[in-house]
Design a protein around this motif. Structure first.
Motif, PDB file in Angstrom:
ATOM      1  N   ALA A 387      12.731   7.708  40.318  1.00 45.83           N
ATOM      2  CA  ALA A 387      13.083   8.650  39.255  1.00 45.83           C
ATOM      3  C   ALA A 387      14.052   9.675  39.839  1.00 45.83           C
ATOM      4  CB  ALA A 387      11.840   9.336  38.690  1.00 45.83           C
ATOM      5  N   GLY A 388      14.626  10.505  38.972  1.00 44.46           N
ATOM      6  CA  GLY A 388      15.536  11.550  39.427  1.00 44.46           C
ATOM      7  C   GLY A 388      14.949  12.919  39.175  1.00 44.46           C
ATOM      8  N   ASN A 389      15.065  13.816  40.143  1.00 45.61           N
ATOM      9  CA  ASN A 389      14.605  15.190  39.982  1.00 45.61           C
ATOM     10  C   ASN A 389      15.673  15.967  39.226  1.00 45.61           C
ATOM     11  OD1 ASN A 389      14.203  18.083  40.580  1.00 45.61           O
ATOM     12  ND2 ASN A 389      12.530  17.343  41.865  1.00 45.61           N
ATOM     13  N   LEU A 390      15.346  16.468  38.043  1.00 49.03           N
ATOM     14  CA  LEU A 390      16.337  17.132  37.197  1.00 49.03           C
ATOM     15  C   LEU A 390      16.861  18.414  37.828  1.00 49.03           C
ATOM     16  CD1 LEU A 390      17.863  17.153  34.520  1.00 49.03           C
ATOM     17  CD2 LEU A 390      15.920  18.343  33.492  1.00 49.03           C
ATOM     18  N   ALA A 391      16.010  19.125  38.577  1.00 43.54           N
ATOM     19  CA  ALA A 391      16.426  20.404  39.157  1.00 43.54           C
ATOM     20  C   ALA A 391      17.359  20.212  40.344  1.00 43.54           C
ATOM     21  CB  ALA A 391      15.192  21.216  39.575  1.00 43.54           C
ATOM     22  N   THR A 392      17.036  19.278  41.228  1.00 44.61           N
ATOM     23  CA  THR A 392      17.815  19.105  42.462  1.00 44.61           C
ATOM     24  C   THR A 392      18.763  17.912  42.401  1.00 44.61           C
ATOM     25  OG1 THR A 392      16.105  17.703  43.467  1.00 44.61           O
ATOM     26  CG2 THR A 392      15.914  20.079  43.792  1.00 44.61           C
ATOM     27  N   LEU A 393      18.615  17.059  41.377  1.00 47.48           N
ATOM     28  CA  LEU A 393      19.437  15.855  41.194  1.00 47.48           C
ATOM     29  C   LEU A 393      19.239  14.841  42.315  1.00 47.48           C
ATOM     30  CD1 LEU A 393      22.778  17.467  39.945  1.00 47.48           C
ATOM     31  CD2 LEU A 393      20.798  16.703  38.611  1.00 47.48           C
ATOM     32  N   GLU A 394      18.138  14.939  43.060  1.00 46.05           N
ATOM     33  CA  GLU A 394      17.870  13.989  44.133  1.00 46.05           C
ATOM     34  C   GLU A 394      17.009  12.843  43.628  1.00 46.05           C
ATOM     35  OE1 GLU A 394      15.475  15.729  47.213  1.00 46.05           O
ATOM     36  OE2 GLU A 394      14.270  16.845  45.765  1.00 46.05           O
ATOM     37  N   ARG A 395      17.081  11.746  44.356  1.00 43.23           N
ATOM     38  CA  ARG A 395      16.227  10.607  44.053  1.00 43.23           C
ATOM     39  C   ARG A 395      14.812  10.869  44.560  1.00 43.23           C
ATOM     40  NH1 ARG A 395      17.081   5.268  47.415  1.00 43.23           N
ATOM     41  NH2 ARG A 395      15.967   6.560  48.908  1.00 43.23           N
ATOM     42  N   VAL A 396      13.836  10.534  43.757  1.00 48.69           N
ATOM     43  CA  VAL A 396      12.434  10.668  44.132  1.00 48.69           C
ATOM     44  C   VAL A 396      11.793   9.290  44.038  1.00 48.69           C
ATOM     45  CG1 VAL A 396      10.208  11.703  43.567  1.00 48.69           C
ATOM     46  CG2 VAL A 396      12.293  13.057  43.344  1.00 48.69           C
ATOM     47  N   VAL A 397      11.034   8.922  45.067  1.00 51.11           N
ATOM     48  CA  VAL A 397      10.349   7.633  45.089  1.00 51.11           C
ATOM     49  C   VAL A 397       8.854   7.890  44.968  1.00 51.11           C
ATOM     50  CG1 VAL A 397       9.963   5.504  46.363  1.00 51.11           C
ATOM     51  CG2 VAL A 397      12.168   6.673  46.545  1.00 51.11           C
ATOM     52  N   PHE A 398       8.268   7.446  43.890  1.00 44.94           N
ATOM     53  CA  PHE A 398       6.834   7.626  43.663  1.00 44.94           C
ATOM     54  C   PHE A 398       6.059   6.545  44.406  1.00 44.94           C
ATOM     55  CE2 PHE A 398       8.554   9.951  40.095  1.00 44.94           C
ATOM     56  CZ  PHE A 398       7.673  11.014  39.942  1.00 44.94           C
ATOM     57  N   THR A 399       5.089   6.972  45.207  1.00 46.78           N
ATOM     58  CA  THR A 399       4.220   6.055  45.933  1.00 46.78           C
ATOM     59  C   THR A 399       2.749   6.395  45.746  1.00 46.78           C
ATOM     60  OG1 THR A 399       4.251   7.395  47.961  1.00 46.78           O
ATOM     61  CG2 THR A 399       5.988   5.745  47.710  1.00 46.78           C
ATOM     62  N   SER A 400       2.457   7.449  45.028  1.00 46.69           N
ATOM     63  CA  SER A 400       1.070   7.861  44.822  1.00 46.69           C
ATOM     64  C   SER A 400       0.927   8.444  43.430  1.00 46.69           C
ATOM     65  CB  SER A 400       0.646   8.896  45.878  1.00 46.69           C
ATOM     66  OG  SER A 400       1.429  10.077  45.750  1.00 46.69           O
ATOM     67  N   GLY A 401      -0.317   8.629  43.019  1.00 45.26           N
ATOM     68  CA  GLY A 401      -0.586   9.160  41.699  1.00 45.26           C
ATOM     69  C   GLY A 401      -0.810   8.058  40.686  1.00 45.26           C
ATOM     70  N   GLU A 402      -0.745   8.419  39.405  1.00 48.38           N
ATOM     71  CA  GLU A 402      -0.961   7.478  38.321  1.00 48.38           C
ATOM     72  C   GLU A 402       0.316   6.694  38.072  1.00 48.38           C
ATOM     73  OE1 GLU A 402      -3.534   8.312  34.571  1.00 48.38           O
ATOM     74  OE2 GLU A 402      -1.450   8.501  33.939  1.00 48.38           O
ATOM     75  N   VAL A 403       0.214   5.384  38.048  1.00 48.37           N
ATOM     76  CA  VAL A 403       1.392   4.524  37.927  1.00 48.37           C
ATOM     77  C   VAL A 403       2.102   4.736  36.597  1.00 48.37           C
ATOM     78  CG1 VAL A 403       2.207   2.136  37.888  1.00 48.37           C
ATOM     79  CG2 VAL A 403       0.388   2.810  39.465  1.00 48.37           C
ATOM     80  N   ALA A 404       1.349   4.781  35.501  1.00 50.53           N
ATOM     81  CA  ALA A 404       1.966   4.918  34.178  1.00 50.53           C
ATOM     82  C   ALA A 404       2.752   6.215  34.059  1.00 50.53           C
ATOM     83  CB  ALA A 404       0.897   4.842  33.090  1.00 50.53           C
ATOM     84  N   THR A 405       2.281   7.275  34.680  1.00 50.44           N
ATOM     85  CA  THR A 405       2.989   8.549  34.646  1.00 50.44           C
ATOM     86  C   THR A 405       4.310   8.454  35.400  1.00 50.44           C
ATOM     87  OG1 THR A 405       0.911   9.772  34.509  1.00 50.44           O
ATOM     88  CG2 THR A 405       2.843  10.998  35.243  1.00 50.44           C
ATOM     89  N   ALA A 406       4.288   7.794  36.558  1.00 50.06           N
ATOM     90  CA  ALA A 406       5.521   7.620  37.331  1.00 50.06           C
ATOM     91  C   ALA A 406       6.531   6.769  36.568  1.00 50.06           C
ATOM     92  CB  ALA A 406       5.196   6.978  38.680  1.00 50.06           C
ATOM     93  N   VAL A 407       6.070   5.707  35.914  1.00 50.29           N
ATOM     94  CA  VAL A 407       6.969   4.848  35.138  1.00 50.29           C
ATOM     95  C   VAL A 407       7.530   5.606  33.938  1.00 50.29           C
ATOM     96  CG1 VAL A 407       7.114   2.741  33.759  1.00 50.29           C
ATOM     97  CG2 VAL A 407       5.835   2.733  35.907  1.00 50.29           C
ATOM     98  N   HIS A 408       6.701   6.419  33.312  1.00 46.45           N
ATOM     99  CA  HIS A 408       7.158   7.264  32.197  1.00 46.45           C
ATOM    100  C   HIS A 408       8.328   8.131  32.653  1.00 46.45           C
ATOM    101  CE1 HIS A 408       6.086  10.742  29.215  1.00 46.45           C
ATOM    102  NE2 HIS A 408       7.188  10.100  28.858  1.00 46.45           N
ATOM    103  N   ALA A 409       8.209   8.736  33.827  1.00 42.99           N
ATOM    104  CA  ALA A 409       9.300   9.561  34.359  1.00 42.99           C
ATOM    105  C   ALA A 409      10.530   8.719  34.648  1.00 42.99           C
ATOM    106  CB  ALA A 409       8.835  10.275  35.623  1.00 42.99           C
TER     107      ALA A 409
END
Length: 585
Positions: A387-409
């Motif tokens: 996903a992309g961080n809207l504030a910093t415009l950097e790439r973020v790689v989700f590896t933890s937490g709830e999967v559906a929430t990460a996919v939503h982002a």
């Protein structure tokens, strides 16, 4: 071309420092000849490596897990592998043919007369550690001499208050380090203790580059690792599911091992020997259904994929597959969209539409119908969601937490969907920052990458437009078409219609993604590009069309894929990431 044997040995010697070369003098002519034979005069990989396995809990079945890993490594690589187990002197008992040494490692290490090969295919050496801890010189001597004999040297030890000072020296002498821990407060405390000792010995950076392996017992939830990530900032690299307890390990037979446990250990062994296979799935909205066809062909031909990474629609399909759904099940889920009004089930308007016209929760709920509230640690195979961080415009790689929430982002298309806020950070579509996440796989140690790019190039779009113009001229004018021309209600009111706001926005985003995806594809070993000429992003009602195109692309290159997977060597040298991948819960 085969390399001269002396040249091979010279190249090997060039990989060691002067201190390590002094340790090499203990290798006699027979040992050098063994090295030459094992390398097959240059036809095999030259790289000898030392891998440290640290277990941050005395409750883990250290000997059992490390032995299974060594056996898998020997089987996967076909190379000479030795497992060195550091244990308390009074804990040394009968072993399955393993060599035993009773020493303090306070000086030069003396190789036992014989290190016998175990029935599992690897060599084993047990070192009893007494009251006096091993010295840096002793560990250096041990590592240097074992490197003369073996391609893979595994150093396994329980990390606690007594062992962390000398264990830091093992980190400094290692090419790779894996820390195994359980999701509890003791694991966090032991990790922080190790960090403190490593900083005092000058190895803090090496500890920061280590990879954490989460060990989950039968039925144990993975959310404890999410808390670990929050506290330490260290993402979990992989998980080993259904780890046996100490009691279970004593009674466990090879046939009684859980399939998930065996698969996870084998996956880790494949990473160590450079045979890990990854699948990168691009963004592309409805065109992402082609990923399903590719997955089906890979499964039908027995291609084992160890890790999957995806952005936007690629993350959606990848999460379903990583959860455990096979190719036919993925197609069944996709074909649920074929109904006339199915697309409208994904429409959840945002009012007022200040940040986007759609909230995106309908997409998340649809995904949760299949995977529920699964977390990354619950998945059958490792998944990386971009996903992309809207504030910093950097790439973020989700590896933890709830999967559906990460996919939503990852699916929150800017301008169309409302950005997603997670733990105070706001995220947008992963296709904006990395539409084809090949380098995500490279950074986590994947040696062989298959990329699927469903974003059509300008040439294909133009060809599709040209092919569609002539039939359109010849088509009979029906009453329905005439009414549409006289009363263009759909064109005036439907923001999704061709030529309107959403289509203009999405086509503009695709234009920016084409070159980024093309650059990323150059880092992959095999690139699959389904023959997609239609650039419409909302064609969710025809998943079968895209699935067929994905199958055709995979079938065309299946021989190339098989050759890649079977190859022992890797075209890409594994290098640690310059900094830890960003991860959020």
């Amino acid at each position: 071309m085969r390399m001269n044997g002396d040249r091979v040995v010279r190249e090997i010697e060039g990989r060691f420092s002067e201190e390590e070369l002094r340790g090499q003098k203990h290798c006699d002519e027979l040992q050098v000849s063994s090295v030459r034979t094992q390398l097959n005069l240059g036809s095999r990989r030259l790289r000898h490596q030392v891998v440290t396995l640290g277990f941050l809990s005395e409750h883990l079945a250290t000997d059992f897990i490390s032995a299974r890993l060594a056996a898998s490594l020997a089987a996967e690589s076909g190379d000479m592998t030795v497992l060195v187990r550091f244990t308390r002197q009074d804990d040394i008992g009968d072993t399955d043919g393993a060599a035993r040494a009773d020493l303090s490692l306070n000086g030069e290490f003396h190789m036992p007369p014989q290190i016998r090969r175990t029935s599992a295919g690897f060599h084993s050496l047990i070192l009893g550690v007494g009251g006096e801890p091993p010295s840096p010189a002793g560990i250096a001597s041990l590592v240097n001499q074992l490197r003369c004999h073996f391609t893979h040297v595994l150093l396994a030890a329980v990390v606690n208050e007594r062992s962390s000072p000398w264990f830091s020296e093992c980190l400094l002498r290692s090419d790779q380090t894996y820390l195994f821990l359980q999701p509890n407060a003791d694991g966090v405390a032991d990790f922080e203790q190790l960090m403190r000792e490593a900083r005092r010995s000058g190895g803090g950076n090496r500890v920061a580059q280590t990879k954490l392996i989460g060990c989950l017992a039968e039925g144990e939830p993975a959310d404890g690792f999410d808390l670990f990530v929050h506290r330490t900032g260290k993402p979990t690299h992989m998980f080993i599911h259904r780890c046996p307890t100490l009691e279970e390990a004593r009674k466990e037979s090879q046939s009684g091992l859980a399939a998930l446990f065996c698969a996870d250990v084998r996956r880790l062994a494949r990473e160590i020997c450079g045979r890990l296979v990854g699948l990168a799935l691009s963004s592309g909205a409805a065109k992402g259904f082609a990923h399903v066809g590719v997955i089906q062909v890979l499964e039908e031909h027995g291609i084992e994929v160890d890790v999957v990474a995806g952005a936007s629609m690629g993350a959606y399909v990848g999460s379903l597959w990583a959860y455990g759904n096979n190719g036919p099940e993925l197609e069944r889920i996709a074909r649920e969209m074929e109904g006339r009004w199915s697309l409208w089930s994904l429409i959840d308007p945002a009012f007022p539409p200040r940040q986007g016209f759609l909230r995106g929760y309908a997409v998340k709920k649809r995904l949760m119908r299949t995977i529920g509230q699964a977390r990354f640690g619950d998945l059958a195979r490792p998944l990386r969601v971009v996903a992309g961080n809207l504030a910093t415009l950097e790439r973020v790689v989700f590896t933890s937490g709830e999967v559906a929430t990460a996919v939503h982002a990852s699916c929150a298309v800017p301008g169309v969907c409302v950005p997603v806020t997670i733990d105070g950070e706001t995220y947008i579509d992963g296709g904006i920052v990395d539409p084809l996440p090949v380098d995500v796989l490279r950074e986590m140690g994947v040696a062989k990458v298959i990329a699927v790019d469903v974003i059509p190039t300008p040439d294909r779009i133009r060809a599709g437009l040209e092919a569609g113009r002539e039939p359109k001229r010849c088509r009979e004018k029906s009453v329905r078409n005439l009414l549409r021309r006289l009363f263009p209600v759909n064109q005036q009111l439907n923001y999704f219609a061709r030529g309107n706001l959403f289509e203009i926005l999405m086509r503009s985003l695709y234009g920016a993604q084409i070159r980024v995806a093309e650059a990323s594809s150059r880092q992959a070993d095999v690139v699959l590009r389904p023959e997609i000429c239609d650039d419409r992003w909302l064609d969710y009602r025809h998943p079968g069309k895209f699935i067929a195109l994905g199958r055709e692309a995979a079938e065309r290159q299946i021989d190339e894929i098989k050759a890649l997977v079977a190859r022992k060597e890797s075209n890409h040298e594994q290098k640690p990431a310059p900094e830890t991948l960003a991860a959020t819960a």
